[in-house]
Design a protein around this motif. Sequence first.
Motif, PDB file in Angstrom:
ATOM      1  N   HIS A 214       1.397  -1.167  -0.177  1.00 41.75           N
ATOM      2  CA  HIS A 214      -0.246  -0.070  -0.006  1.00 41.75           C
ATOM      3  C   HIS A 214       0.886   1.739   0.329  1.00 41.75           C
ATOM      4  CE1 HIS A 214      -3.724  -2.396   0.752  1.00 41.75           C
ATOM      5  NE2 HIS A 214      -2.666  -3.534   1.775  1.00 41.75           N
ATOM      6  N   VAL A 215       2.426   1.265  -0.493  1.00 44.86           N
ATOM      7  CA  VAL A 215       2.860   2.469  -0.374  1.00 44.86           C
ATOM      8  C   VAL A 215       3.254   2.635  -2.266  1.00 44.86           C
ATOM      9  CG1 VAL A 215       4.376   1.749   1.744  1.00 44.86           C
ATOM     10  CG2 VAL A 215       4.678   0.885  -0.497  1.00 44.86           C
ATOM     11  N   ASP A 216       1.777   3.055  -3.226  1.00 47.47           N
ATOM     12  CA  ASP A 216       1.757   3.128  -4.586  1.00 47.47           C
ATOM     13  C   ASP A 216       1.723   4.722  -4.320  1.00 47.47           C
ATOM     14  OD1 ASP A 216      -1.727   3.522  -4.619  1.00 47.47           O
ATOM     15  OD2 ASP A 216      -0.607   1.916  -3.059  1.00 47.47           O
ATOM     16  N   THR A 217       1.286   5.316  -5.375  1.00 49.55           N
ATOM     17  CA  THR A 217       1.213   6.966  -5.152  1.00 49.55           C
ATOM     18  C   THR A 217      -0.253   6.856  -5.676  1.00 49.55           C
ATOM     19  OG1 THR A 217       3.538   7.150  -6.637  1.00 49.55           O
ATOM     20  CG2 THR A 217       1.463   8.829  -6.719  1.00 49.55           C
ATOM     21  N   ASN A 401       8.325   2.620  -6.373  1.00 48.68           N
ATOM     22  CA  ASN A 401       8.487   2.399  -7.813  1.00 48.68           C
ATOM     23  C   ASN A 401       7.641   0.846  -8.093  1.00 48.68           C
ATOM     24  OD1 ASN A 401       9.353   4.685  -9.179  1.00 48.68           O
ATOM     25  ND2 ASN A 401      11.157   4.237  -9.545  1.00 48.68           N
ATOM     26  N   CYS A 402       7.891   0.290  -7.592  1.00 49.88           N
ATOM     27  CA  CYS A 402       7.351  -1.410  -7.834  1.00 49.88           C
ATOM     28  C   CYS A 402       5.834  -1.655  -7.861  1.00 49.88           C
ATOM     29  CB  CYS A 402       8.188  -2.249  -7.441  1.00 49.88           C
ATOM     30  SG  CYS A 402       9.765  -2.635  -7.720  1.00 49.88           S
ATOM     31  N   LEU A 403       5.520  -0.540  -7.146  1.00 53.92           N
ATOM     32  CA  LEU A 403       3.348  -0.736  -7.257  1.00 53.92           C
ATOM     33  C   LEU A 403       3.339   0.605  -8.450  1.00 53.92           C
ATOM     34  CD1 LEU A 403       2.986  -1.193  -3.574  1.00 53.92           C
ATOM     35  CD2 LEU A 403       2.914  -2.002  -5.250  1.00 53.92           C
ATOM     36  N   ASP A 404       4.278   0.844  -8.893  1.00 56.82           N
ATOM     37  CA  ASP A 404       3.263   2.262  -9.584  1.00 56.82           C
ATOM     38  C   ASP A 404       4.283   1.698 -10.975  1.00 56.82           C
ATOM     39  OD1 ASP A 404       2.754   3.511  -7.757  1.00 56.82           O
ATOM     40  OD2 ASP A 404       4.454   5.850  -8.235  1.00 56.82           O
ATOM     41  N   TYR A 405       4.016   1.398 -11.440  1.00 57.60           N
ATOM     42  CA  TYR A 405       5.409   0.785 -12.931  1.00 57.60           C
ATOM     43  C   TYR A 405       4.892  -1.190 -13.428  1.00 57.60           C
ATOM     44  CZ  TYR A 405       6.770   5.676 -13.300  1.00 57.60           C
ATOM     45  OH  TYR A 405       6.461   7.219 -13.406  1.00 57.60           O
ATOM     46  N   PRO A 406       3.710  -1.572 -13.799  1.00 53.31           N
ATOM     47  CA  PRO A 406       3.901  -2.725 -14.243  1.00 53.31           C
ATOM     48  C   PRO A 406       4.852  -3.245 -14.826  1.00 53.31           C
ATOM     49  CG  PRO A 406       1.898  -2.154 -14.799  1.00 53.31           C
ATOM     50  CD  PRO A 406       2.679  -0.939 -14.382  1.00 53.31           C
ATOM     51  N   ALA A 446       1.595  -4.701  -9.545  1.00 45.74           N
ATOM     52  CA  ALA A 446       1.824  -2.782  -9.674  1.00 45.74           C
ATOM     53  C   ALA A 446      -0.197  -2.869  -9.381  1.00 45.74           C
ATOM     54  CB  ALA A 446       3.005  -2.605 -10.938  1.00 45.74           C
ATOM     55  N   VAL A 447      -0.066  -2.081  -9.081  1.00 48.17           N
ATOM     56  CA  VAL A 447      -1.723  -1.249  -8.669  1.00 48.17           C
ATOM     57  C   VAL A 447      -1.777  -0.448  -9.578  1.00 48.17           C
ATOM     58  CG1 VAL A 447      -2.284  -2.544  -6.968  1.00 48.17           C
ATOM     59  CG2 VAL A 447      -1.012   0.068  -6.573  1.00 48.17           C
TER      60      VAL A 447
END
Length: 529
Positions: A214-217, A401-406, A446-447
Amino acid sequence: MLTSFAPRPSARPRRGRVVRATGTALAVVLALGACVAPKEQSSPQDVVPTGEASATPGPVTGGIEAFYAQELSWSECGAGLECATVQAPMDWDDPAAATIELALRRAPATGGPDQRIGSLLVNPGGPGSSGADFVEYARDVFSERLVGAFDLVGFDPRGVGASSAVSCGDPAEVDRYLTADYPVDDAAGLEAAREAARAFGEACAEATGPLIEHVDTVSAAKDMDLLRAVLGDEQLHYAGFSYGTLLGATYAELFPDKVGRLLLDAAVDPANSSEELVVGQAAGFEEALRAYVAYCLDGPACPLTGDVDDGMQQIADLMDRVEARPLPVGEGRELNSTLAFYGLVVTLYDDETWTYLTLALEEALTEDRGAIFLELANFYLDRTADGTYGSNQMVAFTAINCLDYPAEELSYAELDQLAGVVEAEAPTFGRDFVMAPGCETWPVEAVREPAPTTAEGAAPILVVGTTGDPATPYEWSVSLAEQLASGSLLTWEGEGHTAYGRAGDCITDAVDAYLIEGVVPPDGTVCTG
């Protein structure tokens, strides 16, 4: 000035290091004034909570309304500074499940109640840089007029610093991973590098716990609206730099009716894929290094010789030599090619720091020593000589970044083909930006799906781009300004990353007029000098 960006560590082919970073490094000018390692930090904000603690429910329970109804309790935490903690849902889709903490630090407006407009939330980049730390010296970055008109409020986004934070386990193991060389010369090398990255990600997931999902942008942007509300502001006034522009643009897309005055300096294009990010930065750093070499050769004491192409080749050859045989530093320590590349890259963020690259090259080329490069690399990493870190910015960078970019797991042949395309744009750095494992090994999918951001209905938003920006190439600022329905582009013709605070009166006056008075410079305004 602002804090340095944090790169994602990865395997390194031939020479260099992948720098898929979108942070800001205005702090280089100040912190490298004596060419030393990162500044000592002694504030309470440097204590990084564990992931396990961050998953523990806090005092706020119930729906979103309960979080928005919080009242802040400020306490003194430095000369003229105040600190507070805000509770936020760990998962905005299930706010009752668990809470996290967000750390705030503010410098109250100096102009008195008649001049004060409200809060100016600030984010210095990263992802992973501490906004709370930035506020300690933000009053030296922002103009006197701006400091008089706004409470400067820095926050550590979820996963970062003194907020509920990402952790990756044993510090010695983290340092070994972040600074090791992982040559990728064939398929076996790529798989070995991916295995190391996979093990590192699993250690992060175990040490951090549920927060790592849950640390996505997007979640951080929702936190920003919570902060706006508990600070007592009807609209969000915000200054975001580098990655902070992605955070700000995401906020505008989610809450266009709450947008006040948004400064987005050194923009990340929200539509960029991971591949496009790599290609853009490879070309950006290549051009920045060429600009440095031209500057060096025109000076009186440059260790490089010949023309610009010759100088570029001499630097590339040095990096190859360091890969084959690390340079001695003293006290039994060595400079490997990973650290040499970090030390080189950090100086490209501001042309005022090119002098330090000259000193490092002179020592390496004439004395066969890497002490200055190591000092520069340690600053870049927020790392001390004994391998400890002043913050969690490096690991937070990867987790966010790994949650932001597939990411897609490409074969060695596919990566090699892509490297050839990038190398055509960036002969010195091209392969280094491609031939490495990325987020395909990260334990959480990624989400966020990269896409254009329009923020229909938002008040005017000011985008600032620097023509010689290596980390967020100028074209990204142009693109974001065009995407935003209310975007206006302000350009600085200069070298380095970000503009405000270092580009002179033209940029300062235009930005101040926008933030303080709401006066938007005509779209396409250009500042020179």
